[in-house]
Write an enzyme that holds these catalytic residues in place. Structure first.
Site, PDB file in Angstrom:
ATOM      1  N   GLY A  63     -95.544  84.951  43.353  1.00 30.59           N
ATOM      2  CA  GLY A  63     -95.289  84.894  41.932  1.00 30.59           C
ATOM      3  C   GLY A  63     -93.810  85.280  41.697  1.00 30.59           C
ATOM      4  CG  ASN A  64     -91.733  84.346  38.619  1.00 24.89           C
ATOM      5  OD1 ASN A  64     -91.642  85.101  37.690  1.00 24.89           O
ATOM      6  ND2 ASN A  64     -92.226  83.189  38.697  1.00 24.89           N
ATOM      7  CE1 TYR A  65     -90.413  91.656  41.697  1.00 29.34           C
ATOM      8  CE2 TYR A  65     -88.387  90.457  42.216  1.00 29.34           C
ATOM      9  CZ  TYR A  65     -89.480  91.573  42.549  1.00 29.34           C
ATOM     10  OH  TYR A  65     -89.427  92.175  43.670  1.00 29.34           O
ATOM     11  CB  SER A  66     -91.237  85.879  34.675  1.00 23.66           C
ATOM     12  OG  SER A  66     -91.450  85.615  33.185  1.00 23.66           O
ATOM     13  CB  ALA A 119     -90.283  82.420  35.607  1.00 19.58           C
TER      14      ALA A 119
END
Ligand code: CTP
Length: 400
Positions: free
Chosen positions: A208-211, A276
């Site tokens: 995943g990512n920090y969005s 994102a």
């Protein structure tokens, strides 16, 4: 624009309270229905009799009537209004609004109010400039409230500076502009992607990512606030939507987001791609939890996800608009200009992770808008709600 609009006018204890009389007159003259809610201190500066005569309505000040116990419902009032205007707003009321200190009828009404809120501060220049007041105003802005900045001039203290409540005709103009802006995207369907995507590794793990999704959700509210029908395709985030014209489609992976976006874009007038999206996903998803089994290394083989933006850019009709985002860490303008071209965007919103106050997980953003004509406009650090409005205003000009 103000005909039949229902407006709560909150009046607080400032010498500028006399201007509220002119405000009511101007609003009523333009066809608005005005309900005054006044704080106990406000009544020291202007009488309820003056205000009720001008507004043709009894003035509300207390939670209930001492005479017959009749209850004033701040909840009903908050739901009744098309807009709430607090003018003049003292430092004390601003602080209470920012912190939810519900010790009078005006603040409880504010906390119950679903409609847009406008605040016209009035106070001495040093009180206005004090970090306490500025931080409270910042907090109110982050709630989406609109601050009608005070003007410079001679103050009640005879000092000269910023703190005079803005003139009634300018405040009325602000309200008119706001109601006019509510129809700018009427009959338009806007697709927005927001948040991260999760690419499954096994039943308990993902890439995943920090969005946080905050920017995309703010864009959805801003478009809906201008009358658009919004389709919000959201990756896994815990945010909630407010506006009834937002239809939310929850997805998890880039592939699910792609399917939903392609399907919905065909019927849309514009798409803002704020998500994102993960560029890669594991080639295979393990059905069982992957065990460590004392291995010192593990390798995941990744394959490319579809590029939603490029796909929509390739099928875009001449009457559709496509807006992209670029979050960069170096050579920002060059990368953004390249993405604008490559993905056939009409404009791209660039944020740099090098700018303090921009990027993931924060409530503010600092953007540059680059359009297909090569024009670039740089904006200051603002709340994500205000940034959303700047972006949507650009979209409105292009759609017109
Ligand atoms: N985007 C998309 N689908 C993808 C990847 C990106 O729709 N699979 C969109 C994003 O929502 C954003 C824009 O494309 O509006 C740019 O995203 P970014 O990740 O910066 O683009 P990439 O092409 O992946 O560029 P980079 O080389 O920086 O990874």
């Amino acid at each position: 624009m103000l005909k039949n609009k229902k407006i709560i006018l909150g009046i607080t204890g400032s010498i500028a309270a006399y201007k509220a009389a002119y405000l009511i007159r101007a609003l009523v003259k333009k066809g608005a229905e005005v309900q005054v809610v006044i704080t106990p201190a406000g009544k020291e500066f202007i009488t309820p009799l003056t205000l009720s005569t001008l507004s043709n309505k009894p003035v509300i000040s207390e939670f209930f009537s001492n005479r017959d116990g009749a209850w004033n419902s701040h909840v009903d009032l908050g739901l009744w209004a098309d807009a709430m205007l607090v003018a003049p707003a003292t430092a004390s009321t601003i602080a209470k609004m920012a912190n939810g200190v519900a010790d009078n009828m005006l603040i409880t009404t504010y906390l119950s109010c679903k409609a847009p809120v406008f605040i016209a501060p009035a106070m001495d220049l040093d009180m206005f400039a004090h970090p306490a007041t500025q931080q409270n105003l910042e907090k109110l802005r982050s709630f989406g409230n609109q601050i009608i900045e005070p003007a410079e001039g001679e103050l009640a203290s005879h000092l000269i500076g910023k703190g005079r409540m803005e003139e009634p005709d300018i405040i009325v103009q602000r309200l008119e502009n706001f109601f006019a802006s509510q129809t700018e995207l009427q009959k338009k369907k806007i697709l927005i992607t927001a948040g991260p995507t999760y690419e499954k590794i096994d039943p308990v793990r993902f890439i995943g990512n920090y969005s946080s999704g905050k920017m995309g959700f703010a864009l959805a509210e801003a478009c809906a606030g201008k009358g658009a029908e919004v389709i919000l395709i959201a990756g896994p985030v815990s945010l909630k939507t407010q506006h009834p014209n937002i239809r939310r489609i929850n997805v998890e992976s880039a592939e699910e987001m792609y399917q939903a976006a392609v399907r919905e874009f065909a019927e849309s007038d514009a798409a803002i791609l704020c998500a994102a999206v993960a560029d890669y996903r594991p080639e295979t998803v393990s059905q069982d939890k992957i065990k460590r089994e004392n291995k010192e290394e593990m390798t995941l083989h990744l394959v490319a996800n579809k590029d939603i933006a490029a796909s929509l850019g390739a099928t875009k009709r001449s009457n559709q608009l496509l807006v992209g985002f670029a979050l960069e860490t170096s050579n920002e303008l060059t990368h953004a200009a390249d993405k604008l071209k490559r993905k056939n965007f009409d404009f791209i919103v660039l944020n740099s992770l090098r700018d303090p106050g921009a990027g993931f997980q924060v409530d503010t953003n600092k953007i540059v808008i680059l359009d297909a004509k090569g024009d670039a406009i740089s904006y200051l650090v603002k709340s994500k709600q205000e940034v959303a409005l700047d972006i949507v205003n650009k979209l409105v000009t292009l759609l017109q």
